[in-house]
Design a protein around this motif. Structure first.
Motif, PDB file in Angstrom:
ATOM      1  N   ALA A  14       0.795  -1.320   0.181  1.00 56.92           N
ATOM      2  CA  ALA A  14       0.449  -0.039   0.025  1.00 56.92           C
ATOM      3  C   ALA A  14       0.988   0.679  -0.467  1.00 56.92           C
TER       4      ALA A  14
ATOM      5  N   ARG B 222       2.386   2.001  -3.890  1.00 58.39           N
ATOM      6  CA  ARG B 222       1.862   2.394  -5.049  1.00 58.39           C
ATOM      7  C   ARG B 222       0.644   2.961  -4.470  1.00 58.39           C
TER       8      ARG B 222
ATOM      9  N   ALA C 170      -1.744   2.828  -1.619  1.00 52.45           N
ATOM     10  CA  ALA C 170      -2.914   2.094  -2.745  1.00 52.45           C
ATOM     11  C   ALA C 170      -3.528   2.168  -1.007  1.00 52.45           C
ATOM     12  N   LYS C 171      -3.484   3.037   0.079  1.00 57.57           N
ATOM     13  CA  LYS C 171      -4.058   2.287   1.175  1.00 57.57           C
ATOM     14  C   LYS C 171      -5.820   2.402   0.783  1.00 57.57           C
TER      15      LYS C 171
ATOM     16  N   ARG D 250      -7.601   2.024  -1.646  1.00 59.67           N
ATOM     17  CA  ARG D 250      -8.298   0.657  -3.118  1.00 59.67           C
ATOM     18  C   ARG D 250      -7.636  -0.541  -1.689  1.00 59.67           C
TER      19      ARG D 250
ATOM     20  N   GLU E  16      -6.791   9.862  -0.901  1.00 59.52           N
ATOM     21  CA  GLU E  16      -5.349   9.167  -0.757  1.00 59.52           C
ATOM     22  C   GLU E  16      -4.600   9.996  -1.640  1.00 59.52           C
TER      23      GLU E  16
ATOM     24  N   PRO F  58       2.596   7.398  -5.970  1.00 55.32           N
ATOM     25  CA  PRO F  58       3.386   5.867  -5.614  1.00 55.32           C
ATOM     26  C   PRO F  58       5.051   5.997  -5.852  1.00 55.32           C
TER      27      PRO F  58
END
Length: 456
Positions: A87, A90, A92-93, A95, A217, A221
């Protein structure tokens, strides 16, 4: 005019630039959403139903419940470092939070399919729902530093905790209303418990929508993400980093003592969370509605304790505050063991609630005080690892004692008191001033020219 709301007091000095109050509201709503899961599934309703209904009150039933939670905690310990690394790399926490939320909601709804004798179905859904819940709980916490200024982390975090208590009480209140009406119609636990699981899943899903609509977010990345694999490579890197942090943390004797202290007393708290309803019904003879009202009262007491004790901590110091709550836990265990009727047990339950939030809050505050600024996230990772290990050791010990003694829950809760005694003894070895000096020294050495930068 009217008094300022808690949200109004968060702006502007508490929040990072560009963060709006409604976004903090969305973040806090996730605590509101997921608290019903721990309150209804793990504590108030399904735990006792698993032991008495699904497993039929067998001598091994309590051990089976605690072993399921232990296995789930072990999975969290094995997978969370890799998930966190993925996470972070990327950005992507959000997601990952969405996946964990959907997983927990679906598995909680799946518990509605469990009836008497469906042991393995219950084990599967409890193990997976708790795994997804734990992932989500860790991921939502990772948004906090993006929202709050360093000096206001506790204030904003506490606001989320308050929403969590409200959410837990709402879900439990709705479930209690259904159980009372069902019992009035002559229904049994096998008929009304599944509906409470559905209620919990629906509240979780609906409340979490606010989080995904309002929360942003902000991470970007990291370049090395493209060069790193998503599977075992990241897991190995994450676990290697955790091991490196552990080796470094061993140089900090007071933080090391705090980790051992946390492992001990959190093991005791894990027993209370996982087995309060089981003890109430198996040892005290409580009915389902009495147990649910008991847990409701515990939640109210926990909310009061967390807010009131927060001010006390600032005055007397986090170590003294934690020591006082551990003494409170020891008294609570003694009252629970001594109780032969409901009155004394209700007193013990209120005391447990008052100690719950305050002891956990004081432990986190001490961790922050003893961690070098440049390594706070990593040191909090070690603290989380210790609390997850405690969630295995505590309930599993309780379950083993009940199995070995043919269901002696009084002896099992008495053994739980030993965890708090050990925790208090280990806390006496923590010198906060010395630990803070060690952390400041580490930061100065890291910042010195030629110190090797952040990588260390």
């Amino acid at each position: 005019g009217t008094a300022p709301t808690p949200m109004a007091r968060l702006q502007p000095d508490a929040l990072n630039p560009g963060v709006r109050r409604r976004e903090v509201f969305g973040w806090a709503m996730y605590d509101f959403a997921n608290s019903g899961y721990t309150t209804v599934v793990l504590t108030a309703v399904f735990a006792a139903y698993f032991v008495g209904g699904v497993a039929g009150g067998a001598p091994w039933a309590t051990f089976a419940w605690t072993a399921t939670l232990a296995a789930s905690s072990a999975l969290v310990m094995l997978t969370m470092p890799a998930l966190g690394a993925w996470a972070d790399l990327r950005a992507a926490k959000k997601r990952a939070l969405a996946v964990s939320t959907v997983g927990c909601v679906l598995c909680t709804a799946g518990l509605a399919l469990v009836g008497p004798g469906d042991l393995w179905l219950a084990v599967a859904f409890v193990l997976l729902s708790n795994l997804f819940f734990s992932w989500g709980d860790a991921l939502i916490a990772a948004f906090l530093p993006e929202l709050a200024r360093p000096a206001s982390l506790g204030k904003v975090s506490g606001w989320g905790w308050s929403f969590g208590y409200l959410g837990g009480m709402l879900t439990l209140g709705l479930s209690l209303a259904w159980v009372l009406s069902a019992q009035a119609r002559g229904e049994t636990a096998s008929q009304f418990v599944p509906v409470t699981m559905a209620i919990t899943a629906v509240v979780y899903a609906l409340a979490a929508i606010t989080t995904f609509v309002l929360l942003r977010e902000r991470a970007v990345p990291q370049p090395q993400a493209a060069a790193q694999g998503a599977g075992l490579g990241e897991m190995g890197a994450a676990l290697s980093r955790l091991a490196r942090t552990w080796r470094q943390a061993r140089q900090f004797r007071d933080f090391n003592a705090l980790l051992a202290c946390g492992l001990a007393y959190q093991a005791g708290i894990s027993v209370v969370i996982a087995l309060a309803a089981v003890y109430a019904e198996q040892a005290m003879g409580f009915q389902q509605t009495e147990t649910m009202m008991l847990i409701f009262l515990v939640n109210i007491a926990a909310a009061v304790g967390a807010f009131a004790w927060g001010h006390v901590q600032d005055r007397i110091g986090h170590r003294a505050a934690l020591a006082a709550t551990l003494v409170g836990w020891i008294v609570m265990v003694a009252l629970a063991v001594a109780a032969t009727g409901p009155a004394l047990f209700w007193v013990a339950a209120v005391l447990a609630g008052l100690c719950m939030g305050s002891s956990q809050s004081a432990g986190r505050a001490l961790t922050g005080a003893l961690a070098p600024v440049a390594q706070r996230a990593e040191f909090f990772g070690l603290w989380t690892f210790a609390t997850r290990l405690a969630a295995i050791v505590g309930p599993l010990t309780y379950g083993a004692v009940t199995w070995a003694t043919a269901g002696n829950h009084r002896l099992a809760i008495g053994c739980t008191g030993v965890f708090f005694v050990i925790g208090l003894w280990l806390l006496m070895r923590v010198d906060v001033a010395r630990g803070e000096t060690a952390a400041q020294t580490a930061d100065r050495l890291r910042a010195a020219p030629g110190a090797g930068g952040r990588g260390g």
